[in-house]
Design a protein around this motif. Sequence first.
Motif, PDB file in Angstrom:
ATOM      1  N   ALA A  83     -66.480 -20.051   0.322  1.00 54.58           N
ATOM      2  CA  ALA A  83     -66.609 -21.107  -0.680  1.00 54.58           C
ATOM      3  C   ALA A  83     -67.730 -20.829  -1.671  1.00 54.58           C
ATOM      4  O   ALA A  83     -67.697 -21.297  -2.810  1.00 54.58           O
ATOM      5  CB  ALA A  83     -66.841 -22.456   0.011  1.00 54.58           C
ATOM      6  N   ASN A  86     -67.433 -15.984  -5.706  1.00 54.70           N
ATOM      7  CA  ASN A  86     -66.454 -15.911  -6.795  1.00 54.70           C
ATOM      8  C   ASN A  86     -65.419 -14.854  -6.439  1.00 54.70           C
ATOM      9  O   ASN A  86     -65.756 -13.687  -6.261  1.00 54.70           O
ATOM     10  CB  ASN A  86     -67.157 -15.549  -8.105  1.00 54.70           C
ATOM     11  N   HIS A  87     -64.159 -15.247  -6.356  1.00 54.90           N
ATOM     12  CA  HIS A  87     -63.123 -14.337  -5.891  1.00 54.90           C
ATOM     13  C   HIS A  87     -62.258 -13.773  -7.010  1.00 54.90           C
ATOM     14  O   HIS A  87     -61.312 -13.025  -6.731  1.00 54.90           O
ATOM     15  CB  HIS A  87     -62.240 -15.044  -4.852  1.00 54.90           C
ATOM     16  N   HIS A 286     -58.046 -20.817  -0.346  1.00 50.09           N
ATOM     17  CA  HIS A 286     -59.101 -21.025  -1.337  1.00 50.09           C
ATOM     18  C   HIS A 286     -59.299 -19.790  -2.195  1.00 50.09           C
ATOM     19  O   HIS A 286     -59.379 -19.888  -3.435  1.00 50.09           O
ATOM     20  CB  HIS A 286     -60.419 -21.377  -0.637  1.00 50.09           C
ATOM     21  N   GLU A 287     -59.357 -18.626  -1.581  1.00 55.84           N
ATOM     22  CA  GLU A 287     -59.601 -17.397  -2.335  1.00 55.84           C
ATOM     23  C   GLU A 287     -58.449 -17.086  -3.271  1.00 55.84           C
ATOM     24  O   GLU A 287     -58.657 -16.680  -4.424  1.00 55.84           O
ATOM     25  CB  GLU A 287     -59.839 -16.242  -1.356  1.00 55.84           C
ATOM     26  N   SER A 290     -58.404 -19.946  -6.129  1.00 53.25           N
ATOM     27  CA  SER A 290     -59.565 -19.890  -7.020  1.00 53.25           C
ATOM     28  C   SER A 290     -59.541 -18.635  -7.876  1.00 53.25           C
ATOM     29  O   SER A 290     -60.160 -18.589  -8.946  1.00 53.25           O
ATOM     30  CB  SER A 290     -60.864 -19.948  -6.209  1.00 53.25           C
ATOM     31  N   ALA A 291     -58.828 -17.597  -7.425  1.00 55.61           N
ATOM     32  CA  ALA A 291     -58.722 -16.359  -8.201  1.00 55.61           C
ATOM     33  C   ALA A 291     -57.529 -16.365  -9.145  1.00 55.61           C
ATOM     34  O   ALA A 291     -57.369 -15.427  -9.935  1.00 55.61           O
ATOM     35  CB  ALA A 291     -58.622 -15.163  -7.255  1.00 55.61           C
ATOM     36  N   ASP A 292     -56.701 -17.411  -9.067  1.00 52.55           N
ATOM     37  CA  ASP A 292     -55.494 -17.470  -9.901  1.00 52.55           C
ATOM     38  C   ASP A 292     -55.833 -17.967 -11.308  1.00 52.55           C
ATOM     39  O   ASP A 292     -55.489 -19.078 -11.701  1.00 52.55           O
ATOM     40  CB  ASP A 292     -54.451 -18.376  -9.245  1.00 52.55           C
ATOM     41  N   LYS A 328     -52.568 -25.958  -6.203  1.00 51.07           N
ATOM     42  CA  LYS A 328     -53.932 -25.615  -6.603  1.00 51.07           C
ATOM     43  C   LYS A 328     -54.819 -26.858  -6.617  1.00 51.07           C
ATOM     44  O   LYS A 328     -55.972 -26.820  -6.156  1.00 51.07           O
ATOM     45  CB  LYS A 328     -53.921 -24.948  -7.981  1.00 51.07           C
ATOM     46  N   LEU A 332     -58.528 -27.055  -4.846  1.00 50.09           N
ATOM     47  CA  LEU A 332     -59.718 -26.947  -5.695  1.00 50.09           C
ATOM     48  C   LEU A 332     -60.515 -28.245  -5.768  1.00 50.09           C
ATOM     49  O   LEU A 332     -61.673 -28.240  -6.176  1.00 50.09           O
ATOM     50  CB  LEU A 332     -59.317 -26.483  -7.091  1.00 50.09           C
ATOM     51  N   ASN A 335     -64.408 -29.893  -1.223  1.00 52.81           N
ATOM     52  CA  ASN A 335     -65.733 -29.300  -1.078  1.00 52.81           C
ATOM     53  C   ASN A 335     -65.736 -28.577   0.264  1.00 52.81           C
ATOM     54  O   ASN A 335     -66.107 -29.124   1.298  1.00 52.81           O
ATOM     55  CB  ASN A 335     -66.817 -30.375  -1.115  1.00 52.81           C
TER      56      ASN A 335
END
Length: 520
Positions: A83, A86-87, A286-287, A290-292, A328, A332, A335
Amino acid sequence: MATKYQFVKTISNPRLNASKTLKAQTQYELNKKIADQKEKWKAQIDKLNIQAKIENESKRAEELTKETEYILESYKNILMTSAQTNHVINFDSLLISNEYPPFIYNESAPLLEDYIRKHNVPSPSFWEDLLPFIKSTRIKKEDAARDDYNTSYEQYRSKKELEYRQYLESKASFEKNKNNHNQLFIRIRDGYLSHDTESICDYFLLVLENSPLPKGISLDVEINYIPESCALIIDYMLPNQNALPRTVSYSFVKTRKEITEKQMSQKEFDAFYDSIIYQLALKTIHEILSADINNSIATLVFNGYVHGTSLATGNDFTSCIVSLSVTKDDVLRLNLERVDPKECFRNLKGLSIGALKNLSPVKPYLQFTKNENRFVESRDIITNVENIPNIAKMPWEDFEHLVGGLFEKMFNVHSGEVKVTKASRDGGIDIVIYNPDPIHGGKFVIQAKRYNIVVPVSAVRDLYGTMINEGATKGYLVTTSYFGSDTHKFAQDKPISLIDGSFLVHLFQEHGYTVKITTE
């Protein structure tokens, strides 16, 4: 004055940094005193060695405990670590930009002057005119020097050319590897941004590969993408309990002179295992999401599998023990640094049964069918369906595409994917639906039967067998005619829906189409 002792000797022990002078009246007495003193020193050294071993083993136990605590913390913080990272893939950092170094040959070329000196070639003089043999001798020496020089220069040139060819080969190999490396990542980057299916899978695999895992867990994952519904499916091979650490600390037991382990209780380990599995599921989604950055994913499905051995049969098996379907926005907004992994998984409507140690299988929300070559491109028949005088008389292939178009309308609200299989008259399935809806979703199979007589019970039996083979959660048998009592009886306790001609007309009407079925 004469000494009282005739025999005197000083002995020392470097290990103890000690020395002692021994005196005796006889050699025998002196030797005995020396032996006794050495025995005392030996006992002291043995005691020191034991103390040193205790200290060393105690220190080693402390170091092992610190290492164990570090490993356990890495497991317990799988989700938090992810978390806080940054992925998004920085492709610029992955591209090779450095150039191959220039060719440098360190050996100097031979000089003729050196060989002139080596052969003692004299300089021309006026004596050569008076004494011709002097000139003749100089010329012979000069020719020998030149021959020696030419031989050395040829060796130098050949060696330099060989090294230069080797350099060019190494440079070409470097440039090829650099080009292939850069082209691979450029293809993934550009393909991902242009919504290429293969590149999307490669991009997100790269995301997961760039994210570290605790010691003992290796990444074993398959990623598939359904472009029609923008659904990404992650099939993740999770660790079983044998792969996870159980030890929490080490201590040195003086009475047994050995290091012992303290392990989690079975209850503690079961909770630990559950937490790891739920963390891995949440970490992965999450990875990926968040990378999309190109918004390629509308739905993400995580299927977590585990290899195990049946205690009843002794046979190996693979079970899907957790499954999760999210968007998503679902992820996102979380927390993840503060959630309880298990409660978060449940809140996202994840599927699991009881304690995960039992490896109880669950039905994945969505699975990717690998033999996609059996599918054909759908034809738009439904647009002009009102111009068809009797759908019970239309070509059977067109009827399959018509039913496929109707179900696509029905499942469009859930971003479902509808595919029609290649034409066959072998009783195989005609239509496949991949429905990512987290409540009612799954894989559905449909057989479309354009009959004008009662549908035989064998048709629904064939459909049920196909459902089992396909791993489908639901089956639909659609016909333009009607079903007999035997068919209804067979289907009543199974996840099969029977859609006869009259209900089919009703479904078309619900979606704004007027159709006619006449079976005479």
